[in-house]
Design a protein around this motif. Structure first.
Motif, PDB file in Angstrom:
ATOM      1  N   ASN A 103     -39.336 -44.661 -16.657  1.00 47.07           N
ATOM      2  CA  ASN A 103     -39.061 -43.430 -16.991  1.00 47.07           C
ATOM      3  C   ASN A 103     -38.037 -42.188 -16.016  1.00 47.07           C
ATOM      4  N   LEU A 104     -37.660 -42.810 -14.826  1.00 48.71           N
ATOM      5  CA  LEU A 104     -36.765 -41.471 -14.211  1.00 48.71           C
ATOM      6  C   LEU A 104     -35.384 -41.021 -14.669  1.00 48.71           C
ATOM      7  N   VAL A 105     -34.648 -40.201 -14.841  1.00 48.25           N
ATOM      8  CA  VAL A 105     -33.239 -39.959 -15.131  1.00 48.25           C
ATOM      9  C   VAL A 105     -32.466 -40.446 -13.292  1.00 48.25           C
ATOM     10  N   ALA A 106     -31.476 -41.632 -14.230  1.00 43.72           N
ATOM     11  CA  ALA A 106     -31.246 -42.239 -12.962  1.00 43.72           C
ATOM     12  C   ALA A 106     -29.994 -41.490 -12.006  1.00 43.72           C
ATOM     13  N   SER A 107     -29.479 -40.289 -12.906  1.00 45.88           N
ATOM     14  CA  SER A 107     -28.263 -39.572 -12.479  1.00 45.88           C
ATOM     15  C   SER A 107     -28.754 -38.870 -11.397  1.00 45.88           C
ATOM     16  N   LEU A 108     -30.149 -38.373 -11.380  1.00 46.65           N
ATOM     17  CA  LEU A 108     -30.823 -37.062 -10.776  1.00 46.65           C
ATOM     18  C   LEU A 108     -31.773 -38.039  -9.061  1.00 46.65           C
ATOM     19  N   THR A 109     -31.243 -37.015  -8.548  1.00 47.82           N
ATOM     20  CA  THR A 109     -32.470 -37.241  -6.787  1.00 47.82           C
ATOM     21  C   THR A 109     -33.955 -37.251  -7.213  1.00 47.82           C
ATOM     22  N   ALA A 110     -34.789 -38.115  -6.539  1.00 45.97           N
ATOM     23  CA  ALA A 110     -35.792 -37.566  -6.468  1.00 45.97           C
ATOM     24  C   ALA A 110     -36.651 -35.803  -6.849  1.00 45.97           C
ATOM     25  N   ALA A 111     -36.413 -35.777  -5.986  1.00 47.48           N
ATOM     26  CA  ALA A 111     -36.673 -33.909  -6.058  1.00 47.48           C
ATOM     27  C   ALA A 111     -36.306 -33.577  -7.756  1.00 47.48           C
ATOM     28  N   GLN A 112     -34.723 -33.988  -8.190  1.00 47.75           N
ATOM     29  CA  GLN A 112     -33.992 -33.460  -9.528  1.00 47.75           C
ATOM     30  C   GLN A 112     -35.099 -33.802 -10.710  1.00 47.75           C
ATOM     31  N   ASN A 113     -35.474 -35.095 -10.444  1.00 51.47           N
ATOM     32  CA  ASN A 113     -36.685 -35.658 -11.119  1.00 51.47           C
ATOM     33  C   ASN A 113     -37.752 -35.361 -10.887  1.00 51.47           C
ATOM     34  N   VAL A 114     -38.629 -34.605 -10.189  1.00 53.47           N
ATOM     35  CA  VAL A 114     -39.870 -34.790  -9.813  1.00 53.47           C
ATOM     36  C   VAL A 114     -39.714 -32.683 -10.395  1.00 53.47           C
ATOM     37  N   GLU A 115     -38.771 -31.932 -10.159  1.00 51.02           N
ATOM     38  CA  GLU A 115     -38.262 -30.882 -11.068  1.00 51.02           C
ATOM     39  C   GLU A 115     -38.069 -30.559 -12.858  1.00 51.02           C
ATOM     40  N   LEU A 116     -37.749 -32.028 -12.740  1.00 48.06           N
ATOM     41  CA  LEU A 116     -37.913 -32.066 -14.394  1.00 48.06           C
ATOM     42  C   LEU A 116     -38.714 -30.978 -15.152  1.00 48.06           C
ATOM     43  N   PRO A 117     -39.458 -31.212 -15.131  1.00 48.41           N
ATOM     44  CA  PRO A 117     -40.601 -30.353 -16.477  1.00 48.41           C
ATOM     45  C   PRO A 117     -40.387 -28.993 -16.011  1.00 48.41           C
ATOM     46  N   LEU A 118     -40.454 -28.587 -15.046  1.00 52.08           N
ATOM     47  CA  LEU A 118     -40.455 -27.386 -15.321  1.00 52.08           C
ATOM     48  C   LEU A 118     -39.065 -26.484 -15.632  1.00 52.08           C
ATOM     49  N   ARG A 119     -38.028 -27.667 -15.304  1.00 50.23           N
ATOM     50  CA  ARG A 119     -36.970 -26.966 -16.148  1.00 50.23           C
ATOM     51  C   ARG A 119     -36.774 -26.939 -17.453  1.00 50.23           C
ATOM     52  N   LEU A 120     -37.226 -27.922 -18.139  1.00 53.59           N
ATOM     53  CA  LEU A 120     -37.456 -28.231 -19.356  1.00 53.59           C
ATOM     54  C   LEU A 120     -38.508 -27.226 -19.832  1.00 53.59           C
ATOM     55  N   ALA A 121     -39.150 -26.341 -19.319  1.00 53.57           N
ATOM     56  CA  ALA A 121     -40.309 -25.298 -19.273  1.00 53.57           C
ATOM     57  C   ALA A 121     -39.137 -24.559 -19.520  1.00 53.57           C
ATOM     58  N   GLY A 122     -38.198 -23.895 -19.083  1.00 56.34           N
ATOM     59  CA  GLY A 122     -36.823 -22.558 -18.191  1.00 56.34           C
ATOM     60  C   GLY A 122     -37.512 -22.039 -17.515  1.00 56.34           C
ATOM     61  N   ARG A 123     -37.877 -23.220 -16.603  1.00 56.81           N
ATOM     62  CA  ARG A 123     -38.960 -22.237 -15.492  1.00 56.81           C
ATOM     63  C   ARG A 123     -37.861 -22.651 -14.043  1.00 56.81           C
ATOM     64  N   ARG A 124     -38.059 -21.945 -13.316  1.00 56.30           N
ATOM     65  CA  ARG A 124     -37.038 -21.658 -11.897  1.00 56.30           C
ATOM     66  C   ARG A 124     -37.887 -23.110 -10.664  1.00 56.30           C
ATOM     67  N   PRO A 125     -37.868 -23.949 -10.578  1.00 58.35           N
ATOM     68  CA  PRO A 125     -38.969 -24.839  -9.386  1.00 58.35           C
ATOM     69  C   PRO A 125     -39.111 -24.060  -8.223  1.00 58.35           C
ATOM     70  N   ALA A 126     -39.500 -23.730  -7.532  1.00 54.31           N
ATOM     71  CA  ALA A 126     -40.169 -23.139  -6.425  1.00 54.31           C
ATOM     72  C   ALA A 126     -39.610 -24.231  -5.731  1.00 54.31           C
ATOM     73  N   ALA A 127     -38.491 -24.958  -4.287  1.00 57.07           N
ATOM     74  CA  ALA A 127     -37.943 -26.154  -3.578  1.00 57.07           C
ATOM     75  C   ALA A 127     -39.445 -26.456  -3.020  1.00 57.07           C
ATOM     76  N   ALA A 128     -40.372 -25.420  -2.417  1.00 61.54           N
ATOM     77  CA  ALA A 128     -41.437 -25.599  -1.345  1.00 61.54           C
ATOM     78  C   ALA A 128     -42.465 -26.084  -2.103  1.00 61.54           C
ATOM     79  N   ALA A 129     -42.571 -25.728  -3.304  1.00 62.73           N
ATOM     80  CA  ALA A 129     -43.265 -26.783  -4.428  1.00 62.73           C
ATOM     81  C   ALA A 129     -42.713 -28.145  -4.695  1.00 62.73           C
ATOM     82  N   VAL A 130     -41.716 -28.336  -4.488  1.00 63.09           N
ATOM     83  CA  VAL A 130     -41.125 -29.609  -4.839  1.00 63.09           C
ATOM     84  C   VAL A 130     -41.237 -30.553  -3.901  1.00 63.09           C
ATOM     85  N   ARG A 131     -41.222 -29.497  -2.398  1.00 65.35           N
ATOM     86  CA  ARG A 131     -40.750 -30.776  -1.464  1.00 65.35           C
ATOM     87  C   ARG A 131     -42.792 -31.007  -0.878  1.00 65.35           C
TER      88      ARG A 131
END
Length: 254
Positions: A103-131
């Motif tokens: 259930n990954l979003v095909a148009s998003l990168t791996a990092a963007q897919n990992v960020e998705l739950p945070l973005r949907l919650a209106g939170r700005r993902p920390a790049a360091a946390a995603v890495r």
């Protein structure tokens, strides 16, 4: 509105859980007065023959489906008392999901897919946390790759990083190794085991595979919507997969 929460010793608890689909002569009882709890920081595998209620248990415990009778509490919150909007918010903020189909979003990168739950919650993902999340699943060098550029095992590892980045109270995994080869399956199961042992994560996994179930602290066997057997003991114990397979065989022959 504030969600009422009471302190409990279990991350998730189903009490008298009953789920019936249809009515009259066509009624199908998927869960039949089932009571079961999952302690924090444990890994539980759910097994059983086809139609035993495994997937229904997971869906009701995760708030994806409603019980016909009984209750489900997640961290002290009664899911049955929440409307659909509040259940959606609770799932987003406090539950992680890992599915067989990735259930990954095909148009998003791996990092963007990992960020998705945070973005949907209106939170700005920390790049360091995603890495860090990608590094933890061994994909630090694949952050910019899209799903089509990753193997099945790598896609599932991205899905695990996505599920864990919010540090949810519970991760529900539905046949997470069903589409993977043996080597990739071991990697994925090792990551789920590490999330429990290293971060105190609670994992509830539906599986048909005795080897996958052998990674769990406890295996709960269902039949006809009820608990038919349970097997505890140290995860990874030699011969454990064979013991689980033998229990499943006996269950299917009843």
């Amino acid at each position: 509105m504030t969600i009422t929460q009471t302190p409990v010793a279990e991350a998730v608890r189903l009490t008298g859980a009953r789920r019936v689909y249809g009515g009259g002569d066509q009624a199908v009882v998927a869960l039949d007065d089932l009571t079961l709890g999952f302690a924090p920081g444990t890994f539980t595998a759910i097994m059983g023959p086809s139609g035993s209620g495994k997937s229904t248990l997971l869906q009701c415990a995760a708030g994806l489906d409603r019980l016909t009778a009984g209750t489900v509490h997640l961290g002290g919150v009664d899911l049955g008392a929440l409307n659909e909007q509040r259940r959606t918010v609770l799932r987003r903020d406090r539950i992680g999901f890992v599915f067989q189909a990735f259930n990954l979003v095909a148009s998003l990168t791996a990092a963007q897919n990992v960020e998705l739950p945070l973005r949907l919650a209106g939170r700005r993902p920390a790049a360091a946390a995603v890495r860090a999340a990608l590094a933890e699943v061994g994909l630090a060098d694949r952050a910019g790759h899209r799903p089509s550029e990753l193997s099945g095992g790598q896609q599932q590892r991205v899905a695990i990083a996505r599920a864990l980045i919010t540090r949810p109270e519970v991760v529900f995994a539905d046949e997470p190794t069903g589409a993977l080869d043996t080597a990739a399956s071991r990697e994925v199961l090792g990551l789920l085991r590490a999330a429990v042992d290293g971060h105190g994560q609670t994992v509830v996994m539906v599986t048909h595979d005795p080897v996958a179930a052998s990674y769990a602290d406890e295996v709960v066997f269902l039949r006809d919507g009820r608990i038919a057997d349970r097997l505890g003991g140290p995860a990874g114990l030699p011969g454990r997969a064979e013991q689980i397979a033998a229990l499943m065989t006996r269950l299917e022959q009843r």
